[in-house]
Design a protein around this motif. Sequence first.
Motif, short mmCIF file in Angstrom:
data_model
loop_
_atom_site.label_atom_id
_atom_site.label_comp_id
_atom_site.label_asym_id
_atom_site.label_seq_id
_atom_site.Cartn_x
_atom_site.Cartn_y
_atom_site.Cartn_z
N GLN A 136 0.82 -1.20 0.00
CA GLN A 136 0.00 0.00 0.00
C GLN A 136 0.86 1.26 0.00
O GLN A 136 1.90 1.33 0.65
CB GLN A 136 -0.93 0.00 1.22
CG GLN A 136 -2.04 -1.02 1.12
CD GLN A 136 -3.07 -0.83 2.22
OE1 GLN A 136 -2.88 -0.05 3.14
NE2 GLN A 136 -4.17 -1.56 2.13
N PRO A 148 -0.54 7.36 2.42
CA PRO A 148 -1.91 7.89 2.32
C PRO A 148 -1.96 9.28 1.71
O PRO A 148 -1.00 10.05 1.76
CB PRO A 148 -2.37 7.92 3.79
CG PRO A 148 -1.11 7.99 4.58
CD PRO A 148 -0.10 7.22 3.81
N ASN A 152 -4.07 7.66 8.68
CA ASN A 152 -4.00 6.36 8.05
C ASN A 152 -2.53 5.99 7.87
O ASN A 152 -1.71 6.83 7.51
CB ASN A 152 -4.69 6.38 6.69
CG ASN A 152 -5.26 5.03 6.31
OD1 ASN A 152 -4.83 4.01 6.82
ND2 ASN A 152 -6.24 5.02 5.43
N LYS A 153 -2.18 4.74 8.20
CA LYS A 153 -0.82 4.22 8.00
C LYS A 153 0.25 5.10 8.64
O LYS A 153 1.31 5.34 8.06
CB LYS A 153 -0.53 4.06 6.50
CG LYS A 153 -1.29 2.93 5.84
CD LYS A 153 -0.81 2.73 4.42
CE LYS A 153 0.65 2.32 4.40
NZ LYS A 153 1.16 2.11 3.02
N ASN A 206 -6.14 5.58 1.42
CA ASN A 206 -5.00 4.99 0.72
C ASN A 206 -5.25 5.04 -0.77
O ASN A 206 -6.19 4.39 -1.26
CB ASN A 206 -4.80 3.53 1.16
CG ASN A 206 -4.25 3.41 2.56
OD1 ASN A 206 -4.93 2.92 3.45
ND2 ASN A 206 -3.04 3.86 2.76
#
Length: 405
Positions: free
Chosen positions: A105, A108, A348-349, A398
Amino acid sequence: MITHVPCRYLPNVDDTSADNYCSFVMAAGKSRKERNQEKLRFSTDKPEVEVLDQDIWKEFPEDLFEAVIARLPIATFFCFRSVCRKWNSLLDSQTFAQRCAEIPQRNPWFYAFTHDNVNVGFMCYDPSIRKWHHPTFKCAKSIAHPVASAGGLVCSLDISHRKFYVCNPLTQSFKELPPRSVNAWSCIAVGMTRNRNSTTGVYRVMWVGGDGECEVYDSVKNSWNRPGSMPLNIKVSPSHNFRSQAVSVDSTLYFMRSDPEGIVSYNMDTGVCKQYIIPAPVHLSDHSLAEYRGKIMLIGLLTKNAATCVCIWELQKMTLLWKEVDRMPNEWCLEFYGKHIRMTCSGNKGLLMLHLRSRQMNQLVTYNVISREWLKVPVCVAPWGRKQQRVACCIAFNPCLTATA
């Protein structure tokens, strides 16, 4: 000859690093006359630059083209889509989707709305290059605010609290979810999960009401179902009202709760709901949850007398207590002194975006959990030199080229 087509989705992307990734790919889209002109120019101005021979590169395997392009930065990919119709249609290719699924991934992005035009003025911010992008299509038919995200998709709720929308902000993939069976006005918290390993990109959306009622939408069944109400002693504070977004770890959603303070978890696969009573830090206000590598984080304002500071905590699994791990630099916090500051957070992340606002300020700040770096987000100016736009709300997602609503 390859026919050039316009890039439809992010027309203002001007990432100058594109040539550094796959310059040979662009050479395939040029005519012989153009190549000869370049060769003549290079031979006089830059003799050290070697022109790629199309007779050689035209035999380059197609599967390797897709493997290379799938690894490009998102902004660069949209530049490459404008080369020809064939590359423009990569988003519909199953093999290209499989190539993208094999890649870890990406960092973000943030999906944001502006005060200037909340209906059509949404933007995407790429923290890796600190640049705003302005997509050219609407992700909803009416005014809608982002309330949840998962796996490249963003879920929005319209201002009447009656309709949900799911879209991929990077493409034209868009869907209006079917009506729910419960009065939408009772909806105060929303969470979303997506199975990235699934070839169909299965996703679920869950809303929670103030009285414990809840519903779950399944993209495979294209319908809502009521797994049963949460226990009556589990309440999500109406004061949060989307300011504190749910976070997901695998298939489990985590919501904030109050009276007493704590967290509510709900497993979307098993339907098991749990509650955790966790005392909040003293003098805490405007707090939000975040997640990083399965760890639950808490971001909030600490206000005492006239001083205000932004702090980061991590939930200790053994003691179920919050442990402070970082706080905003003191020189930044001095700007808040004596002001009534409000804050929302999306993350996120391991990358968080804080929206700090008062009568005198409207500031976006990013925080990197790994490097503990605080950065102020550059101002957003609309295309064609229009005035600076003030962000109304934002959510992390993402970026994923193949996620479909």
